[in-house]
Design an enzyme around this catalytic site. Structure first.
Site, mmCIF file in Angstrom:
data_model
loop_
_atom_site.group_PDB
_atom_site.id
_atom_site.type_symbol
_atom_site.label_atom_id
_atom_site.label_comp_id
_atom_site.label_asym_id
_atom_site.label_seq_id
_atom_site.Cartn_x
_atom_site.Cartn_y
_atom_site.Cartn_z
ATOM 1 N N PRO A 2 24.318 50.164 21.916
ATOM 2 C CA PRO A 2 24.125 49.078 22.863
ATOM 3 C C PRO A 2 24.954 49.283 24.129
ATOM 4 C CG PRO A 2 24.638 48.239 20.679
ATOM 5 C CD PRO A 2 24.886 49.709 20.661
ATOM 6 N N PHE A 3 24.363 48.898 25.238
ATOM 7 C CA PHE A 3 25.035 48.960 26.537
ATOM 8 C C PHE A 3 24.905 47.590 27.184
ATOM 9 C CE2 PHE A 3 25.066 49.606 31.128
ATOM 10 C CZ PHE A 3 26.214 50.355 31.286
#
Length: 70
Positions: A2-3
Site C-alpha cells: 500500500p502507498f
C-alpha cells in the site's frame, strides 16, 4: 504494498508530518492486517501559492482574510 499519499498546504513541522505518517501507517495496518513495514506513506507539502480552490490560491484567500480581520 500500500502507498498512502497525503497532500497538504505547507507549514507543518517535520514532527507533525512524521506523526501523520505514523498514525496513517498504524491505522491502515490495524484495519487491513498488512505488515506496517510494507506500508508506504508520502506527505507532500504544497505552497499556498500553488494550491487553488474556486480559481483562487490559498495565499490570496489568506491575504483577503487577514485584510478583513478574520
Amino acid at each position: 504494498m500500500p502507498f498512502i499519499n497525503v497532500k497538504q498546504l505547507s507549514g507543518r513541522s517535520d514532527e507533525q508530518n512524521a506523526e501523520i505518517a505514523r498514525a496513517l501507517t498504524e491505522t491502515y495496518a490495524r484495519i487491513t492486517g498488512v505488515d506496517p513495514q510494507n506500508i508506504w506513506v508520502a506527505v507532500e507539502e504544497v505552497p499556498a501559492t500553488h494550491w487553488t480552490a474556486g480559481g483562487e490560491t490559498f495565499a490570496a484567500r489568506r491575504a483577503k482574510a487577514a485584510a478583513e480581520g478574520s
